[in-house]
Design a protein around this motif. Structure first.
Motif, PDB file in Angstrom:
ATOM      1  N   GLY A 165      41.545  27.118  49.043  1.00  0.00           N
ATOM      2  CA  GLY A 165      41.648  26.453  50.338  1.00  0.00           C
ATOM      3  C   GLY A 165      40.345  26.592  51.107  1.00  0.00           C
ATOM      4  O   GLY A 165      39.710  27.642  51.069  1.00  0.00           O
ATOM      5  N   VAL A 166      39.941  25.535  51.790  1.00  0.00           N
ATOM      6  CA  VAL A 166      38.701  25.532  52.568  1.00  0.00           C
ATOM      7  C   VAL A 166      39.009  25.052  53.986  1.00  0.00           C
ATOM      8  O   VAL A 166      39.678  24.033  54.162  1.00  0.00           O
ATOM      9  N   ILE A 167      38.530  25.802  54.975  1.00  0.00           N
ATOM     10  CA  ILE A 167      38.629  25.397  56.371  1.00  0.00           C
ATOM     11  C   ILE A 167      37.201  25.150  56.847  1.00  0.00           C
ATOM     12  O   ILE A 167      36.382  26.061  56.851  1.00  0.00           O
ATOM     13  N   LYS A 168      36.911  23.895  57.219  1.00  0.00           N
ATOM     14  CA  LYS A 168      35.545  23.561  57.610  1.00  0.00           C
ATOM     15  C   LYS A 168      35.556  22.367  58.553  1.00  0.00           C
ATOM     16  O   LYS A 168      36.190  21.357  58.271  1.00  0.00           O
ATOM     17  N   ASP A 169      34.848  22.490  59.658  1.00  0.00           N
ATOM     18  CA  ASP A 169      34.646  21.392  60.611  1.00  0.00           C
ATOM     19  C   ASP A 169      35.946  20.697  61.005  1.00  0.00           C
ATOM     20  O   ASP A 169      36.051  19.477  60.970  1.00  0.00           O
ATOM     21  N   GLY A 170      36.943  21.482  61.353  1.00  0.00           N
ATOM     22  CA  GLY A 170      38.196  20.923  61.821  1.00  0.00           C
ATOM     23  C   GLY A 170      39.099  20.374  60.737  1.00  0.00           C
ATOM     24  O   GLY A 170      40.119  19.776  61.027  1.00  0.00           O
ATOM     25  N   GLU A 171      38.735  20.542  59.493  1.00  0.00           N
ATOM     26  CA  GLU A 171      39.540  20.049  58.384  1.00  0.00           C
ATOM     27  C   GLU A 171      39.952  21.205  57.486  1.00  0.00           C
ATOM     28  O   GLU A 171      39.196  22.135  57.274  1.00  0.00           O
ATOM     29  N   CYS A 172      41.165  21.101  56.975  1.00  0.00           N
ATOM     30  CA  CYS A 172      41.669  22.068  56.006  1.00  0.00           C
ATOM     31  C   CYS A 172      41.952  21.321  54.713  1.00  0.00           C
ATOM     32  O   CYS A 172      42.509  20.229  54.747  1.00  0.00           O
ATOM     33  N   SER A 173      41.562  21.903  53.600  1.00  0.00           N
ATOM     34  CA  SER A 173      41.860  21.273  52.310  1.00  0.00           C
ATOM     35  C   SER A 173      42.222  22.355  51.308  1.00  0.00           C
ATOM     36  O   SER A 173      41.741  23.482  51.386  1.00  0.00           O
ATOM     37  N   VAL A 174      43.096  21.988  50.387  1.00  0.00           N
ATOM     38  CA  VAL A 174      43.504  22.880  49.310  1.00  0.00           C
ATOM     39  C   VAL A 174      43.281  22.138  48.006  1.00  0.00           C
ATOM     40  O   VAL A 174      43.714  20.985  47.860  1.00  0.00           O
ATOM     41  N   SER A 175      42.603  22.778  47.063  1.00  0.00           N
ATOM     42  CA  SER A 175      42.271  22.130  45.796  1.00  0.00           C
ATOM     43  C   SER A 175      43.496  21.988  44.905  1.00  0.00           C
ATOM     44  O   SER A 175      44.526  22.627  45.131  1.00  0.00           O
ATOM     45  N   GLU A 176      43.342  21.183  43.898  1.00  0.00           N
ATOM     46  CA  GLU A 176      44.346  21.114  42.832  1.00  0.00           C
ATOM     47  C   GLU A 176      44.285  22.432  42.059  1.00  0.00           C
ATOM     48  O   GLU A 176      43.296  23.165  42.164  1.00  0.00           O
ATOM     49  N   PRO A 177      45.290  22.770  41.270  1.00  0.00           N
ATOM     50  CA  PRO A 177      45.238  24.019  40.499  1.00  0.00           C
ATOM     51  C   PRO A 177      44.003  24.085  39.593  1.00  0.00           C
ATOM     52  O   PRO A 177      43.636  23.102  38.956  1.00  0.00           O
ATOM     53  N   ILE A 178      43.365  25.251  39.593  1.00  0.00           N
ATOM     54  CA  ILE A 178      42.141  25.496  38.823  1.00  0.00           C
ATOM     55  C   ILE A 178      42.414  26.663  37.886  1.00  0.00           C
ATOM     56  O   ILE A 178      43.150  27.590  38.222  1.00  0.00           O
ATOM     57  N   SER A 179      41.791  26.653  36.718  1.00  0.00           N
ATOM     58  CA  SER A 179      41.834  27.788  35.804  1.00  0.00           C
ATOM     59  C   SER A 179      40.406  28.260  35.581  1.00  0.00           C
ATOM     60  O   SER A 179      39.515  27.451  35.318  1.00  0.00           O
ATOM     61  N   ALA A 180      40.176  29.554  35.699  1.00  0.00           N
ATOM     62  CA  ALA A 180      38.840  30.104  35.464  1.00  0.00           C
ATOM     63  C   ALA A 180      38.582  30.161  33.964  1.00  0.00           C
ATOM     64  O   ALA A 180      39.483  30.456  33.178  1.00  0.00           O
ATOM     65  N   ASP A 181      37.354  29.851  33.557  1.00  0.00           N
ATOM     66  CA  ASP A 181      36.984  29.970  32.151  1.00  0.00           C
ATOM     67  C   ASP A 181      36.980  31.438  31.775  1.00  0.00           C
ATOM     68  O   ASP A 181      36.408  32.276  32.489  1.00  0.00           O
ATOM     69  N   THR A 182      37.615  31.755  30.667  1.00  0.00           N
ATOM     70  CA  THR A 182      37.679  33.144  30.219  1.00  0.00           C
ATOM     71  C   THR A 182      37.116  33.249  28.815  1.00  0.00           C
ATOM     72  O   THR A 182      37.130  32.283  28.050  1.00  0.00           O
ATOM     73  N   ASP A 183      36.630  34.422  28.466  1.00  0.00           N
ATOM     74  CA  ASP A 183      36.056  34.677  27.149  1.00  0.00           C
ATOM     75  C   ASP A 183      36.604  36.007  26.650  1.00  0.00           C
ATOM     76  O   ASP A 183      36.142  37.072  27.070  1.00  0.00           O
ATOM     77  N   TRP A 184      37.589  35.942  25.781  1.00  0.00           N
ATOM     78  CA  TRP A 184      38.228  37.161  25.288  1.00  0.00           C
ATOM     79  C   TRP A 184      37.499  37.760  24.103  1.00  0.00           C
ATOM     80  O   TRP A 184      37.924  38.791  23.574  1.00  0.00           O
ATOM     81  N   SER A 185      36.380  37.185  23.688  1.00  0.00           N
ATOM     82  CA  SER A 185      35.626  37.770  22.572  1.00  0.00           C
ATOM     83  C   SER A 185      35.027  39.119  22.971  1.00  0.00           C
ATOM     84  O   SER A 185      34.681  39.913  22.101  1.00  0.00           O
ATOM     85  N   ILE A 186      34.938  39.383  24.263  1.00  0.00           N
ATOM     86  CA  ILE A 186      34.385  40.667  24.711  1.00  0.00           C
ATOM     87  C   ILE A 186      35.301  41.826  24.335  1.00  0.00           C
ATOM     88  O   ILE A 186      34.867  42.961  24.270  1.00  0.00           O
ATOM     89  N   GLY A 187      36.580  41.556  24.043  1.00  0.00           N
ATOM     90  CA  GLY A 187      37.513  42.626  23.684  1.00  0.00           C
ATOM     91  C   GLY A 187      37.728  42.757  22.189  1.00  0.00           C
ATOM     92  O   GLY A 187      38.594  43.515  21.754  1.00  0.00           O
ATOM     93  N   ALA A 188      36.950  42.058  21.361  1.00  0.00           N
ATOM     94  CA  ALA A 188      37.161  42.073  19.915  1.00  0.00           C
ATOM     95  C   ALA A 188      36.758  43.413  19.293  1.00  0.00           C
ATOM     96  O   ALA A 188      37.384  43.863  18.333  1.00  0.00           O
ATOM     97  N   ASN A 189      35.735  44.049  19.807  1.00  0.00           N
ATOM     98  CA  ASN A 189      35.228  45.291  19.206  1.00  0.00           C
ATOM     99  C   ASN A 189      35.113  46.403  20.230  1.00  0.00           C
ATOM    100  O   ASN A 189      34.011  46.849  20.535  1.00  0.00           O
ATOM    101  N   PRO A 190      36.228  46.874  20.775  1.00  0.00           N
ATOM    102  CA  PRO A 190      36.113  47.973  21.740  1.00  0.00           C
ATOM    103  C   PRO A 190      35.646  49.242  21.043  1.00  0.00           C
ATOM    104  O   PRO A 190      35.957  49.472  19.885  1.00  0.00           O
ATOM    105  N   SER A 191      34.902  50.037  21.759  1.00  0.00           N
ATOM    106  CA  SER A 191      34.446  51.295  21.183  1.00  0.00           C
ATOM    107  C   SER A 191      34.691  52.414  22.188  1.00  0.00           C
ATOM    108  O   SER A 191      34.757  52.182  23.385  1.00  0.00           O
ATOM    109  N   GLY A 192      34.854  53.602  21.647  1.00  0.00           N
ATOM    110  CA  GLY A 192      35.077  54.755  22.500  1.00  0.00           C
ATOM    111  C   GLY A 192      36.533  55.045  22.777  1.00  0.00           C
ATOM    112  O   GLY A 192      36.856  55.939  23.548  1.00  0.00           O
ATOM    113  N   TYR A 193      37.448  54.302  22.154  1.00  0.00           N
ATOM    114  CA  TYR A 193      38.865  54.502  22.380  1.00  0.00           C
ATOM    115  C   TYR A 193      39.593  54.934  21.119  1.00  0.00           C
ATOM    116  O   TYR A 193      40.803  54.865  21.027  1.00  0.00           O
ATOM    117  N   GLU A 194      38.846  55.339  20.087  1.00  0.00           N
ATOM    118  CA  GLU A 194      39.469  55.714  18.818  1.00  0.00           C
ATOM    119  C   GLU A 194      40.201  57.028  18.941  1.00  0.00           C
ATOM    120  O   GLU A 194      39.909  57.924  19.601  1.00  0.00           O
TER     121      GLU A 194
END
Length: 136
Positions: free
Chosen positions: A107-136
């Motif tokens: 939602g954005v409030i600016k210059d007397g106007e309020c607007s709410v965007s359509e649903p958005i999904s953030a880009d995610t990258d789960w490859s960062i969890g493929a090789n965890p270390s230090g938890y063995e």
């Protein structure tokens, strides 16, 4: 907005004092009588403050420091830069709580106007969890 914020603070503090709190955290956004933008926070026990950025729940621990640093580095942030910052904060929160849904509206409030965007999904990258270390 400041009047509503103050009234909510009184109501929530009064209910907490009667040992019957309303279990809400409320963000108030709007304008002051002088025309300045206003952003306030009130929690279930009546703690309230006004700031340039606010977050609730787990976001107050994870996202709020990120937002404060970004505002400190760039106090004249544009709307697009602010949206990118919010998406970055929500991505971090999603990585931290994977049971949540990766869909949100901005939602954005600016210059007397309020607007709410359509649903958005953030880009995610789960490859960062493929090789965890230090938890063995």
């Amino acid at each position: 907005a400041p009047s509503i914020h103050n009234w909510l603070r009184c109501v929530l503090y009064n209910r907490r004092s009667k040992m019957n709190p309303l279990w809400n955290t409320i963000v108030v956004a709007g304008k002051t009588y002088s025309g300045d933008y206003y952003l306030g926070y009130v929690d279930k026990i009546g703690v309230s403050f006004e700031s340039k950025s606010v977050a609730t729940g787990y976001g107050s621990y994870m996202a709020q420091p990120m937002m404060r640093k970004a505002i400190e580095d760039n106090p004249d942030m544009t709307v697009e830069e602010a949206k990118r910052l919010v998406v970055r904060c929500l991505r971090v929160l999603f990585y931290r709580d994977c049971r949540s849904i990766n869909r949100f509206n901005i939602g954005v409030i600016k210059d007397g106007e309020c607007s709410v965007s359509e649903p958005i999904s953030a880009d995610t990258d789960w490859s960062i969890g493929a090789n965890p270390s230090g938890y063995e």
